[in-house]
Design an enzyme around this catalytic site. Structure first.
Site, mmCIF file in Angstrom:
data_model
loop_
_atom_site.group_PDB
_atom_site.id
_atom_site.type_symbol
_atom_site.label_atom_id
_atom_site.label_comp_id
_atom_site.label_asym_id
_atom_site.label_seq_id
_atom_site.Cartn_x
_atom_site.Cartn_y
_atom_site.Cartn_z
ATOM 1 N N TYR A 51 0.821 -1.216 0.000
ATOM 2 C CA TYR A 51 0.000 0.000 0.000
ATOM 3 C C TYR A 51 0.851 1.261 0.000
ATOM 4 O O TYR A 51 0.360 2.346 -0.302
ATOM 5 C CB TYR A 51 -0.929 0.046 1.226
ATOM 6 C CG TYR A 51 -1.920 -1.078 1.345
ATOM 7 C CD1 TYR A 51 -2.119 -2.001 0.308
ATOM 8 C CD2 TYR A 51 -2.681 -1.240 2.498
ATOM 9 C CE1 TYR A 51 -3.033 -3.044 0.433
ATOM 10 C CE2 TYR A 51 -3.602 -2.267 2.628
ATOM 11 C CZ TYR A 51 -3.770 -3.170 1.602
ATOM 12 O OH TYR A 51 -4.666 -4.191 1.736
ATOM 13 N N HIS A 105 0.505 -11.807 2.216
ATOM 14 C CA HIS A 105 -0.538 -11.118 1.448
ATOM 15 C C HIS A 105 -1.250 -12.026 0.437
ATOM 16 O O HIS A 105 -2.478 -11.949 0.297
ATOM 17 C CB HIS A 105 0.067 -9.906 0.739
ATOM 18 C CG HIS A 105 -0.906 -8.793 0.546
ATOM 19 N ND1 HIS A 105 -0.542 -7.462 0.584
ATOM 20 C CD2 HIS A 105 -2.243 -8.791 0.319
ATOM 21 C CE1 HIS A 105 -1.616 -6.703 0.385
ATOM 22 N NE2 HIS A 105 -2.649 -7.488 0.218
ATOM 23 N N ILE A 225 -13.079 -5.150 7.334
ATOM 24 C CA ILE A 225 -12.144 -4.019 7.441
ATOM 25 C C ILE A 225 -12.434 -3.031 6.306
ATOM 26 O O ILE A 225 -11.666 -2.948 5.346
ATOM 27 C CB ILE A 225 -10.674 -4.478 7.423
ATOM 28 C CG1 ILE A 225 -10.424 -5.495 6.308
ATOM 29 C CG2 ILE A 225 -10.254 -5.058 8.754
ATOM 30 C CD1 ILE A 225 -8.951 -5.747 6.043
ATOM 31 N N ASN A 237 -19.738 4.004 8.448
ATOM 32 C CA ASN A 237 -19.378 2.589 8.580
ATOM 33 C C ASN A 237 -19.380 2.147 10.042
ATOM 34 O O ASN A 237 -19.792 1.022 10.373
ATOM 35 C CB ASN A 237 -17.995 2.343 7.976
ATOM 36 C CG ASN A 237 -17.964 2.506 6.470
ATOM 37 O OD1 ASN A 237 -19.013 2.538 5.816
ATOM 38 N ND2 ASN A 237 -16.774 2.624 5.909
#
Length: 271
Positions: A51, A105, A225, A237
């Site tokens: 990221y 990942h 998430i 959320n």
């Protein structure tokens, strides 16, 4: 974290059930966005090496020592030695001495390095650098391979789940193996909010459509998430913690599952 919903992992540690994802949040924006999420009340922050925002995430967390922090080792860093080196860089960017959860990942089956990487993870856990260890996007055969080769079952498998792609078979595998199912892209990148059934339930409850979908995840025993950038969406959320869905409402969302609902890569082919 006394009033915050948590799930018990197979290593006897608790993980906050509702987390905050940071995928596609620029490093320059990450600190402010994470601070907004923490101020809203989130207790789990999820990032990853790929990221490229770990530095900003770490700055955003700052002195919040008891926040549950997750990061992930990217595909090109798999392998025993490379994993150790890559994770050291993760900690450096995050400005932390450890993370609460470290994930592989993707399984990257063509590389064949998942077991070697997992052995490095086990050592990192033993050293206290990663309090819990798990995986992301792993298939049943990948999970069984790690367990059979090392005797250590991942605490978490973070996979794509949203109303149009509910992955019931993998959730059953996780339940049988004692693995927490964490949902990435839990809102289907926004598409999950457009279903008529979701809109109807949101109107019935007077709640945001996103909160309705996240509440469905939570009542299914999943750990979503969601990623959000604006304060409005971050707070909307979080309202998933404020109400419950009826059996009828849960069933209506269950009925939205589609065989071809996947929007991310197929773990069997992604390397």
């Amino acid at each position: 974290m006394t009033d915050y919903p948590t799930l018990m992992m197979n290593d006897d540690r608790q993980i906050p059930q509702l987390g905050f994802g940071t995928y596609q949040i620029d490093d320059s924006d990450a600190a402010e966005t994470v601070q907004t999420a923490l101020d809203t009340g989130y207790w789990l922050i999820d990032t990853a090496a790929i990221y490229k925002n770990e530095r900003g995430v770490g700055e955003g967390i700052g002195d919040w020592a008891d926040i549950f922090l997750t990061t992930k080792i990217w595909n090109e860093s798999q392998g025993y030695d490379r994993t150790k080196k890559a994770f050291a860089k993760c900690l450096e960017r995050l400005g932390r001495d450890y993370v609460d959860l470290l994930l592989i990942h993707w399984p990257c089956p063509e590389q064949g390095l998942a077991v070697e990487t997992w052995k490095a993870f086990i050592e990192l856990r033993e050293e206290g650098l990663a309090k819990s260890i798990g995986v992301s996007n792993f298939r049943e055969e990948d999970l069984q391979m790690l367990a059979s080769e090392t005797g250590i079952v991942p605490a978490v498998n973070q996979i794509e789940i949203h109303p149009s792609f509910q992955q019931r078979d993998m959730r059953k595998v996780h339940d049988d193996m004692g693995i927490i199912t964490q949902s990435w892209s839990p809102l289907g990148q926004g598409a999950g909010l457009k279903h008529d059934a979701i809109k109807r339930i949101a109107e019935e409850l007077g709640q945001p459509a996103s909160a309705v979908v996240l509440r469905w995840h939570m009542q299914c025993g999943l750990a979503p998430i969601p990623k959000a950038s604006s304060q409005e969406h971050i707070e909307a959320n979080f309202r998933a913690l404020d109400f419950e869905l009826s059996d009828e409402q849960m069933n209506a969302i269950d009925d939205l599952d589609q065989k071809d609902g996947r929007i991310g890569p197929d773990p069997a082919e992604f390397n």
